[in-house]
Design a protein around this motif. Structure first.
Motif, PDB file in Angstrom:
ATOM      1  N   PRO A 122       0.840  -1.206   0.000  1.00 25.09           N
ATOM      2  CA  PRO A 122       0.000   0.000   0.000  1.00 25.09           C
ATOM      3  C   PRO A 122       0.871   1.252   0.000  1.00 25.09           C
ATOM      4  N   ARG A 123       0.354   2.264  -0.629  1.00 30.37           N
ATOM      5  CA  ARG A 123       1.030   3.564  -0.668  1.00 30.37           C
ATOM      6  C   ARG A 123       0.854   4.246   0.683  1.00 30.37           C
ATOM      7  N   THR A 124       1.961   4.855   1.178  1.00 32.54           N
ATOM      8  CA  THR A 124       1.879   5.569   2.455  1.00 32.54           C
ATOM      9  C   THR A 124       2.430   6.981   2.278  1.00 32.54           C
ATOM     10  N   GLU A 125       2.038   7.854   3.177  1.00 31.43           N
ATOM     11  CA  GLU A 125       2.563   9.220   3.141  1.00 31.43           C
ATOM     12  C   GLU A 125       4.080   9.213   3.345  1.00 31.43           C
ATOM     13  N   ALA A 126       4.554   8.397   4.302  1.00 29.47           N
ATOM     14  CA  ALA A 126       5.995   8.318   4.565  1.00 29.47           C
ATOM     15  C   ALA A 126       6.740   7.799   3.337  1.00 29.47           C
ATOM     16  N   GLY A 127       6.160   6.812   2.667  1.00 29.24           N
ATOM     17  CA  GLY A 127       6.783   6.289   1.451  1.00 29.24           C
ATOM     18  C   GLY A 127       6.840   7.337   0.353  1.00 29.24           C
ATOM     19  N   ASP A 128       5.771   8.121   0.213  1.00 27.56           N
ATOM     20  CA  ASP A 128       5.754   9.201  -0.787  1.00 27.56           C
ATOM     21  C   ASP A 128       6.811  10.258  -0.465  1.00 27.56           C
ATOM     22  N   THR A 174      10.198   8.905  -1.252  1.00 26.02           N
ATOM     23  CA  THR A 174      10.408   8.924  -2.710  1.00 26.02           C
ATOM     24  C   THR A 174      10.862  10.307  -3.160  1.00 26.02           C
ATOM     25  N   GLU A 175      10.248  11.350  -2.625  1.00 23.15           N
ATOM     26  CA  GLU A 175      10.659  12.718  -2.968  1.00 23.15           C
ATOM     27  C   GLU A 175      12.069  13.003  -2.447  1.00 23.15           C
ATOM     28  N   VAL A 176      12.393  12.507  -1.253  1.00 17.86           N
ATOM     29  CA  VAL A 176      13.754  12.656  -0.714  1.00 17.86           C
ATOM     30  C   VAL A 176      14.750  11.988  -1.664  1.00 17.86           C
ATOM     31  N   ILE A 177      14.420  10.797  -2.130  1.00 19.79           N
ATOM     32  CA  ILE A 177      15.298  10.088  -3.064  1.00 19.79           C
ATOM     33  C   ILE A 177      15.497  10.903  -4.340  1.00 19.79           C
ATOM     34  N   ARG A 223      15.175  14.155  -4.786  1.00 12.43           N
ATOM     35  CA  ARG A 223      15.978  15.348  -4.477  1.00 12.43           C
ATOM     36  C   ARG A 223      17.435  14.954  -4.234  1.00 12.43           C
ATOM     37  N   THR A 224      17.659  13.779  -3.654  1.00 12.70           N
ATOM     38  CA  THR A 224      19.024  13.307  -3.420  1.00 12.70           C
ATOM     39  C   THR A 224      19.740  13.071  -4.744  1.00 12.70           C
ATOM     40  N   PHE A 225      19.050  12.467  -5.714  1.00 14.70           N
ATOM     41  CA  PHE A 225      19.652  12.288  -7.047  1.00 14.70           C
ATOM     42  C   PHE A 225      20.040  13.643  -7.640  1.00 14.70           C
ATOM     43  N   ARG A 226      19.138  14.616  -7.527  1.00 16.05           N
ATOM     44  CA  ARG A 226      19.403  15.966  -8.061  1.00 16.05           C
ATOM     45  C   ARG A 226      20.585  16.603  -7.341  1.00 16.05           C
ATOM     46  N   LEU A 227      20.616  16.475  -6.024  1.00 10.05           N
ATOM     47  CA  LEU A 227      21.688  17.060  -5.227  1.00 10.05           C
ATOM     48  C   LEU A 227      23.027  16.382  -5.529  1.00 10.05           C
ATOM     49  N   TYR A 228      23.012  15.061  -5.647  1.00 14.55           N
ATOM     50  CA  TYR A 228      24.235  14.325  -5.977  1.00 14.55           C
ATOM     51  C   TYR A 228      24.810  14.803  -7.310  1.00 14.55           C
ATOM     52  N   VAL A 275      19.637  12.497   9.878  1.00 14.92           N
ATOM     53  CA  VAL A 275      18.626  11.723   9.154  1.00 14.92           C
ATOM     54  C   VAL A 275      19.270  10.933   8.014  1.00 14.92           C
ATOM     55  N   MET A 276      20.235  11.520   7.321  1.00  9.62           N
ATOM     56  CA  MET A 276      20.912  10.790   6.250  1.00  9.62           C
ATOM     57  C   MET A 276      21.618   9.553   6.800  1.00  9.62           C
ATOM     58  N   ARG A 277      22.254   9.681   7.951  1.00  8.32           N
ATOM     59  CA  ARG A 277      22.908   8.522   8.578  1.00  8.32           C
ATOM     60  C   ARG A 277      21.870   7.460   8.925  1.00  8.32           C
ATOM     61  N   GLN A 278      20.728   7.880   9.447  1.00  9.38           N
ATOM     62  CA  GLN A 278      19.665   6.925   9.773  1.00  9.38           C
ATOM     63  C   GLN A 278      19.143   6.232   8.509  1.00  9.38           C
ATOM     64  N   LEU A 279      18.995   6.989   7.431  1.00 10.06           N
ATOM     65  CA  LEU A 279      18.520   6.407   6.179  1.00 10.06           C
ATOM     66  C   LEU A 279      19.522   5.402   5.620  1.00 10.06           C
TER      67      LEU A 279
END
Length: 158
Positions: free
Chosen positions: A5-11, A14-17, A19-24, A138-142
């Motif tokens: 199921p889709r979740t708010e946290a998962g969404d 996904t946006e963090v991911i 933005r991370t690609f863009r930032l990288y 948070v990045m370390r936790q991820l």
């Protein structure tokens, strides 16, 4: 096949991911600009940076940087050929030599410090320090969470 199921946290993740690609990509572009004048590349700097404090085998660098062992091996071999790094015997493993910068490698990375500090100071001045610290936490936790999910069931973390 069961669809999760889709979740708010998962969404949000996904946006963090995304933005991370863009930032990288932006960080790599900036690194290429910084490294070019001193005869390095961003990839060379990344590999040298992984062993500034202690030598590691190529497989250890690859694990630490989430790169393939083969790509790190190619870069390491080029750095050795250019005199910026060297292989040392590894007392823990006869075949997996340790990799470390030479004096020239340390000097090359050191010559980037002014450009690196100018860049990081300029970028970080636009973000609250406490928010940067939270981001790092948070990045370390991820990283830990992703490593845990990737680890096969029953495998130990350490």
């Amino acid at each position: 096949m069961t669809v999760e199921p889709r979740t708010e946290a998962g969404d949000v993740l996904t946006e963090v991911i995304m933005r991370t690609f863009r930032l990288y990509g932006a960080f790599l572009d900036a690194a290429e600009v910084m490294t070019k004048p001193v005869g390095l590349t961003a990839a060379w700097w990344q590999v040298l940076g992984a062993v500034l404090h202690e030598p590691l085998p190529v497989s250890g660098i690859a694990r630490e940087m989430s790169l393939t062992r083969q790509s790190v091996q190619r870069i390491a071999d080029v750095l050795v050929e250019k005199g910026l790094a060297e292989y040392l015997p590894n007392p823990a493993h006869r075949r997996a030599k340790l990799f470390r910068p030479t004096a020239a490698g340390y000097a090359a990375v050191d010559s980037l410090r002014a450009a690196q500090h100018a860049f990081t100071n300029k970028v970080s001045s636009q973000v609250d320090l406490d928010e940067l610290k939270t981001t790092l936490k948070v990045m370390r936790q991820l990283v830990t969470a992703v490593d845990d999910v990737k680890r096969p069931a029953g495998a130990s973390s350490g």
